[in-house]
Design an enzyme around this catalytic site. Structure first.
Site, short mmCIF file in Angstrom:
data_model
loop_
_atom_site.label_atom_id
_atom_site.label_comp_id
_atom_site.label_asym_id
_atom_site.label_seq_id
_atom_site.Cartn_x
_atom_site.Cartn_y
_atom_site.Cartn_z
N ARG A 1 0.81 -1.22 0.00
CA ARG A 1 0.00 0.00 0.00
C ARG A 1 0.84 1.27 0.00
NH1 ARG A 1 -3.08 -2.13 5.09
NH2 ARG A 1 -1.13 -1.24 5.78
N GLU B 1 -1.47 -10.25 14.82
CA GLU B 1 -2.50 -10.74 15.74
C GLU B 1 -2.30 -12.23 16.03
OE1 GLU B 1 -7.36 -10.76 16.11
OE2 GLU B 1 -6.41 -9.81 14.39
#
Length: 170
Positions: free
Chosen positions: A58, A95
């Site tokens: 990105r 995570e």
């Protein structure tokens, strides 16, 4: 221009329960790209910048454009095994598990002023790992710039005292 009208929510992507902020409608509109680039450059202010560092993938949309606008070089930070020359690596927590980022070991010179750019600041793991890479090479991070910050994930907390600016907040 209201840039939020160019950001669409994609429910349950990339997994159940996540609302993905899709910037491809913004990228498809030339005026929105120009406006975004203008605003991202304004956020840098008077800081002199030698290099803009953008994270895969990105950070590759606006990072090189921002570097050109700021008369700076662009440094890509990539996933493992994507850079051809000598590199340094930084592993960081996700995570569930870990990930690693690479940067060419000659990409930043000691004392260079660096702007770290990515399109989204979420949990802050990628940005923190990138800052670590820059600092290991002796670069001075003047600011972290983001198109979007997901405030509820508190990613800026991982960036400590580094100045953080975002164009859009959710």
């Amino acid at each position: 221009m209201d840039l939020k009208t160019f950001i669409r929510d994609i429910d349950d992507f990339p997994r159940q329960g996540v609302v993905f902020k899709d910037i491809t409608p913004l990228l498809a509109n030339a005026k929105a790209i120009q406006y975004t680039l203008d605003k991202l450059a304004e956020m840098v202010g008077v800081h002199g910048v030698d290099k803009v560092v953008g994270m895969e993938s990105r950070g590759f949309f606006f990072g090189p454009l921002l570097a050109q606008r700021l008369n700076a070089g662009f440094v890509p930070v990539r996933k493992p095994n994507k850079l051809p020359s000598e590199k340094i690596s930084q592993t960081y927590d996700l995570e569930y598990g870990t990930d690693t980022l690479d940067m060419h070991s000659d990409a930043i010179l000691a004392g260079e002023k660096v702007l770290v750019h990515d399109d989204v600041l979420a949990t802050g793991g990628t940005a923190r790992a990138t800052c670590n890479l820059v600092e290991r090479l002796g670069g001075e991070i003047v600011q972290c710039n983001f198109l979007i910050e997901l405030d509820f994930l508190k990613g800026r907390d991982k960036l400590g005292g580094t100045p953080v600016k975002a164009l859009l907040n959710y």
